[in-house]
Design an enzyme around this catalytic site. Structure first.
Site, PDB file in Angstrom:
ATOM      1  N   THR A  11       0.829  -1.207   0.000  1.00  0.00           N
ATOM      2  CA  THR A  11       0.000   0.000   0.000  1.00  0.00           C
ATOM      3  C   THR A  11       0.868   1.263   0.000  1.00  0.00           C
ATOM      4  OG1 THR A  11      -1.680  -1.219   1.233  1.00  0.00           O
ATOM      5  CG2 THR A  11      -1.882   1.169   1.225  1.00  0.00           C
ATOM      6  N   VAL A  12       1.747   1.376   0.986  1.00  0.00           N
ATOM      7  CA  VAL A  12       2.523   2.614   1.138  1.00  0.00           C
ATOM      8  C   VAL A  12       3.639   2.711   0.091  1.00  0.00           C
ATOM      9  CG1 VAL A  12       3.950   3.969   2.729  1.00  0.00           C
ATOM     10  CG2 VAL A  12       1.991   2.691   3.616  1.00  0.00           C
ATOM     11  N   GLU A 124       8.114  10.616   9.400  1.00  0.00           N
ATOM     12  CA  GLU A 124       6.897  11.436   9.484  1.00  0.00           C
ATOM     13  C   GLU A 124       5.613  10.604   9.381  1.00  0.00           C
ATOM     14  OE1 GLU A 124       6.498  15.068   9.957  1.00  0.00           O
ATOM     15  OE2 GLU A 124       4.680  13.965  10.455  1.00  0.00           O
ATOM     16  N   LYS A 200       2.309   4.561  18.495  1.00  0.00           N
ATOM     17  CA  LYS A 200       2.328   5.948  18.017  1.00  0.00           C
ATOM     18  C   LYS A 200       2.411   6.947  19.176  1.00  0.00           C
ATOM     19  CE  LYS A 200      -0.139   4.872  13.748  1.00  0.00           C
ATOM     20  NZ  LYS A 200      -1.465   4.608  13.181  1.00  0.00           N
TER      21      LYS A 200
END
Ligand code: NDP
Ligand code: HSE
Length: 401
Positions: A11-12, A124, A200
């Site tokens: 996906t990324v 990021e 996260k």
């Protein structure tokens, strides 16, 4: 020209490939150099696609090629990602990753290796998908003591909670949708049980404090126990249910947690729905800052990765400063932190409830054979103690102040 290698064409990774090609002109302009994808490393073949001739299977091909200056890691998981990223940094390449598992576990070490080699380790996309949050926290909000970070940090669970609430869909159906849309982790338990949000908030807490917050020390509860009945009560209270990662500075240190919370409409994250993520940062001098945007998905996430690639190309031999030391930051015991709780109990025994909890406020959502009520502010320990004296506790959800 700067040569790039992409590890993982899922996906990324495929989003990174797409953006570097489709937004070529703007990306090259911003980077100040032409970017060229030289290799894509994956386990699969992609016949008939533009990456067909760029595919490699062996990381050594990339590590040993001095022409490759920037590596994008989008494979996920700790191994072999850690070994590959470390070897790329040691070989003098900058690395940009979306892999929060890797960053939460080895962030401080990889930042140091990059710095020692005058290279960059950038991440990021590891928090908040397409939202710029790491760079603002690291480079812009540097005059403040960070008093609080509260975030909807997982797109999959926010998507699930929104669809359950607004469309009355069942949990499993919506989870399958989130998987099909490319939002969920390979093992979606990480999303549903809060582990992804935990990594996260550990990353954000580490960056805010400059020391390593161990994600294993963080109290973590997911959304698997949230039911349609809970939404009926939430509606009656005028609140929404969100999975929040929280890092809060208290008198003696920081408390970090992940849990579903009931939010009032006045809360800045109340309206953050679907796959969107939101992060509230409260600084002691700047006040409240709120960041909102797509928290998962191919192009928003890849946009954040490519912004790191641009940054890495702008600073090819200059490490950008990231203050995140390996030294461990001890977090406070979550069980002592105080808040109000919304509780559901089977039956109609108000006397037993009030004997255990003291004064409570009942919420009538028209549900048969049970009582819903809000407690006074109490510690987690006191809540457990009171709840143990009441028969038939169905669930409890913390109320966000
Ligand atoms: P995918 O599973 O879609 O893609 C990962 C790709 O890497 C797959 O093609 C996989 O191949 C390949 N891969 C896995 N292991 C290896 C290996 N050892 N060698 C070569 N290739 C390998 O994951 P995503 O793109 O969704 O996620 C990638 C990372 O980005 C994860 O860390 C994820 O948490 C993070 N992330 C994802 C977001 C999203 O919205 N999807 C958002 C933000 C971060 P195969 O399929 O054959 O296993
Ligand atoms: N599975 C993650 C999520 C991907 O749903 O938020 C983005 O990190």
């Amino acid at each position: 020209m700067v040569n790039i290698a992409i590890l993982g064409y899922g996906t990324v990774g495929s989003g990174v490939f797409e953006i570097i090609n489709t937004n070529q002109e703007i990306v090259n302009f911003k980077a100040g150099k032409e970017l060229k994808i030289k290799y894509v490393l994956d386990l699969r073949d992609f016949p008939g696609t533009p990456v067909e001739n760029l595919l490699v299977r062996d990381m050594d091909t990339i590590v040993n090629d001095p022409e490759v200056e920037v590596v994008v890691e989008a494979m996920g998981g700790v191994e072999p990602a850690y070994t590959y990223v470390k070897s790329a940094l040691l070989a003098g390449k900058s690395v940009c990753t979306s892999n929060k598992e890797l960053v939460a576990k080895h962030g401080a070490e990889l930042i140091k290796i990059a710095k020692d080699h005058n290279r960059n380790f950038l991440f990021e996309a590891s928090v908040g998908g397409g939202i710029p949050i790491i760079r603002p926290l690291n480079q812009h909000i540097t005059a403040d003591r960070i008093c609080e970070i509260t975030g909807i940090l997982n797109g999959t669970t926010n998507y699930i909670l929104t669809k359950m609430d607004k469309e009355g869909l069942d949990f499993d159906t919506v989870l399958k949708e989130a998987q099909a849309l490319g939002y969920a982790e390979k093992d979606p338990t990480a999303d549903v049980e809060g582990f992804d949000a935990c990594r996260k908030i550990a990353i954000l807490a580490s960056l805010a404090n400059g020391k390593s917050v161990d994600f294993e020390d963080i109290y973590t509860e997911g959304i698997s126990k949230i039911s349609d009945t809970d939404f009926k009560y939430a509606e009656k209270m005028g609140r929404s249910i969100k999975l929040l990662g929280k890092c809060k500075l208290e008198d003696d240190g920081i408390v970090v947690s992940v849990s579903p919370r009931l939010l009032a409409p006045s809360h800045p994250l109340f309206h953050v729905s679907d796959v969107v993520n939101g992060v509230l940062i409260r600084g002691n001098v700047v006040g409240d800052l709120v960041f909102i945007g797509s928290g998962a998905g191919k192009l928003p996430t890849a946009s954040a990765v490519v912004s790191d690639v641009v940054d890495a190309v702008r600073h090819l031999n200059v490490p950008t400063t990231i203050q995140w030391e390996a030294e461990k930051l001890e977090v406070l015991d979550f069980s002592k932190s105080k808040k109000q709780f919304f509780v559901r109990v089977a039956g109609q025994n108000k006397e037993q409830i009030e004997n255990a909890f003291g004064e409570v406020t009942y919420v009538d959502a028209g549900i048969q054979d049970e009582l819903g009520f809000i407690t006074r502010s109490m510690s987690e320990n006191s809540y457990e103690d009171a709840a143990s004296k009441v028969e038939g506790v169905i669930t409890r959800i913390r109320i966000e102040a």
